[in-house]
Design a protein around this motif. Sequence first.
Motif, PDB file in Angstrom:
ATOM      1  N   UNK A 110       0.833  -1.207   0.000  1.00 30.49           N
ATOM      2  CA  UNK A 110       0.000   0.000   0.000  1.00 30.49           C
ATOM      3  C   UNK A 110       0.867   1.255   0.000  1.00 30.49           C
ATOM      4  N   UNK A 111       0.316   2.386  -0.453  1.00 28.88           N
ATOM      5  CA  UNK A 111       1.074   3.633  -0.419  1.00 28.88           C
ATOM      6  C   UNK A 111       1.490   3.983   1.004  1.00 28.88           C
ATOM      7  N   UNK A 112       2.668   4.545   1.135  1.00 30.18           N
ATOM      8  CA  UNK A 112       3.200   4.949   2.431  1.00 30.18           C
ATOM      9  C   UNK A 112       3.178   6.478   2.508  1.00 30.18           C
ATOM     10  N   UNK A 113       2.399   7.019   3.443  1.00 37.12           N
ATOM     11  CA  UNK A 113       2.341   8.466   3.660  1.00 37.12           C
ATOM     12  C   UNK A 113       2.980   8.777   4.997  1.00 37.12           C
ATOM     13  N   UNK A 114       3.865   9.753   5.019  1.00 40.55           N
ATOM     14  CA  UNK A 114       4.577  10.071   6.254  1.00 40.55           C
ATOM     15  C   UNK A 114       4.953  11.539   6.292  1.00 40.55           C
ATOM     16  N   UNK A 115       5.077  12.046   7.499  1.00 43.49           N
ATOM     17  CA  UNK A 115       5.605  13.393   7.710  1.00 43.49           C
ATOM     18  C   UNK A 115       7.086  13.281   8.018  1.00 43.49           C
ATOM     19  N   UNK A 116       7.896  14.052   7.304  1.00 33.65           N
ATOM     20  CA  UNK A 116       9.341  14.021   7.509  1.00 33.65           C
ATOM     21  C   UNK A 116       9.853  15.438   7.747  1.00 33.65           C
ATOM     22  N   UNK A 117      10.995  15.522   8.405  1.00 33.53           N
ATOM     23  CA  UNK A 117      11.607  16.801   8.717  1.00 33.53           C
ATOM     24  C   UNK A 117      12.815  17.004   7.820  1.00 33.53           C
ATOM     25  N   UNK A 118      12.808  18.097   7.071  1.00 36.18           N
ATOM     26  CA  UNK A 118      13.884  18.376   6.120  1.00 36.18           C
ATOM     27  C   UNK A 118      14.975  19.223   6.770  1.00 36.18           C
ATOM     28  N   UNK A 119      16.204  19.019   6.324  1.00 34.74           N
ATOM     29  CA  UNK A 119      17.357  19.838   6.728  1.00 34.74           C
ATOM     30  C   UNK A 119      17.521  19.883   8.250  1.00 34.74           C
ATOM     31  N   UNK A 120      17.466  18.716   8.864  1.00 30.52           N
ATOM     32  CA  UNK A 120      17.602  18.633  10.324  1.00 30.52           C
ATOM     33  C   UNK A 120      18.965  19.103  10.803  1.00 30.52           C
ATOM     34  N   UNK A 121      19.974  19.001   9.967  1.00 28.13           N
ATOM     35  CA  UNK A 121      21.322  19.426  10.353  1.00 28.13           C
ATOM     36  C   UNK A 121      21.449  20.940  10.469  1.00 28.13           C
ATOM     37  N   UNK A 122      20.397  21.665  10.089  1.00 30.56           N
ATOM     38  CA  UNK A 122      20.403  23.117  10.249  1.00 30.56           C
ATOM     39  C   UNK A 122      19.785  23.563  11.579  1.00 30.56           C
ATOM     40  N   UNK A 123      19.308  22.640  12.383  1.00 26.87           N
ATOM     41  CA  UNK A 123      18.691  22.995  13.658  1.00 26.87           C
ATOM     42  C   UNK A 123      19.755  23.461  14.664  1.00 26.87           C
ATOM     43  N   UNK A 124      19.411  24.470  15.421  1.00 24.56           N
ATOM     44  CA  UNK A 124      20.290  24.969  16.482  1.00 24.56           C
ATOM     45  C   UNK A 124      19.852  24.352  17.815  1.00 24.56           C
ATOM     46  N   UNK A 125      19.965  23.035  17.900  1.00 24.40           N
ATOM     47  CA  UNK A 125      19.464  22.304  19.055  1.00 24.40           C
ATOM     48  C   UNK A 125      20.547  21.902  20.049  1.00 24.40           C
ATOM     49  N   UNK A 126      21.802  22.242  19.757  1.00 17.64           N
ATOM     50  CA  UNK A 126      22.905  21.915  20.669  1.00 17.64           C
ATOM     51  C   UNK A 126      23.523  23.159  21.293  1.00 17.64           C
ATOM     52  N   UNK A 127      22.946  24.314  21.053  1.00 20.66           N
ATOM     53  CA  UNK A 127      23.559  25.568  21.492  1.00 20.66           C
ATOM     54  C   UNK A 127      23.716  25.618  23.008  1.00 20.66           C
ATOM     55  N   UNK A 128      22.674  25.262  23.743  1.00 20.35           N
ATOM     56  CA  UNK A 128      22.752  25.344  25.199  1.00 20.35           C
ATOM     57  C   UNK A 128      23.758  24.360  25.758  1.00 20.35           C
ATOM     58  N   UNK A 129      23.812  23.144  25.215  1.00 22.69           N
ATOM     59  CA  UNK A 129      24.797  22.162  25.679  1.00 22.69           C
ATOM     60  C   UNK A 129      26.220  22.650  25.414  1.00 22.69           C
TER      61      UNK A 129
END
Length: 428
Positions: free
Chosen positions: A400-419
């Motif tokens: 069957x067709x596969x429908x999904x939500x994906x996140x593009x360009x995750x390597x551009x996230x500023x998610x390590x700044x505080x660490x």
Amino acid sequence: MSYLFTSESVSEGHPDKVADQISDAIVDQFMGLDPSSKVAIETLVTTGQVVLAGEVKSESYVDVALTARRVIERIGYTRSEYRFEANSCGILSSIHEQSCDINRGVERADPMQQGAGDQGMMFGYATKETDNYMPLPLDLSHALLFELAKIRREVSSPMPYLRPDAKSQVTVEYTDDGNPARIDTIVISTQHDEFIDPSEPDADARMQRRIYDDVRDILIPRVRQAYYSRSQVAGLFDANFKLYVNPTGKFVIGGPHGDTGVTGRKIIVDTYGGKASHGGGAFSGKDPSKVDRSAAYAARHIAKNMVAAGVADEMLVQVSYAIGIAEPISIYVRTFGKSRVPYSDGEIAKKVGELFDMRPYAIEQRLKLRNPIYEETAAYGHFGRDCRKVTKTFESYHRPPQTMEVELFTWEKLDYVERIKEAFGLNG
């Protein structure tokens, strides 16, 4: 003393980028139906012809010819006069199974011990000169062509003669301490219809003048307006920059008919426009077990977060691997004398190794690279893009067709700044 630096970009209709987009669309199709797929696809495009080659290990079946035609149509090669058209071009596939010698060096019983898919060195870079931490000459080169493509697709386009193939080049003047001072030169070469009959007097010169005027009066103002909303580069467009448009005088024959395109021939356009080092490996057509791609994304993620955290105003990160080995062989950092912390570059590199797990499987998990997120990367650069979520559907003959939500360009996230700030004592 001030100096000049130049970068270029190419449009989605450039033959090499057509090849990249086809290769990455095929990667996405396999990954969307079987996330464990191992894919390495090369594409060649020329007059009326697409050639697909490479290696795949997957539980899914993909109609690669249909995928290629969809990409070609999306780009805009939909007219027979282009001599390369989505519905009529020939497509030859010579895709075969991945080498078992390579596969046994990658897959492990413990996924965290997954080996690198090849040896090599990969680089990531970030600079504070733009709000997306990219070098200004490349960022502006991309912006010009992205806007040109938007103009081409408008229903009542003010530049109705535009065809898909185009190139840009931007030269920026920098101060002696490395800060952008002004735009010095912009070059735009865009494929176009022969919208004035060649038998008419001065037809080529008149076409060139119309295109020049439209680039100056329509394209440049749109891009300038977008840049004036960014404080870092406001005012860099002055009245004195040099503008060259279609310098040869005519650009009707273009795309894969004018020049053969091959996957992986625009690796400087894909990365940092020559402002940073490059390990030599292309990105497009490869699943994330190939560290050419995944480790380069991880290195950009590190560099961007480190600069955003205030460790340095500019940073280059290199990571290297041996095929079949999980842990990187080396991690290197260079701050170009722009460090803002009391550590040497070697000490910063050591902290990077402590903060970021650079084993291939860890990179895949951290950046969500086992998702079908790659077709969007294959034009206008892999870096400096907006992280966003999209919904995709993938169809197959046997499931069957596969429908999904994906996140593009995750390597551009500023998610390590505080660490990073905590590790470097920058919270005060």
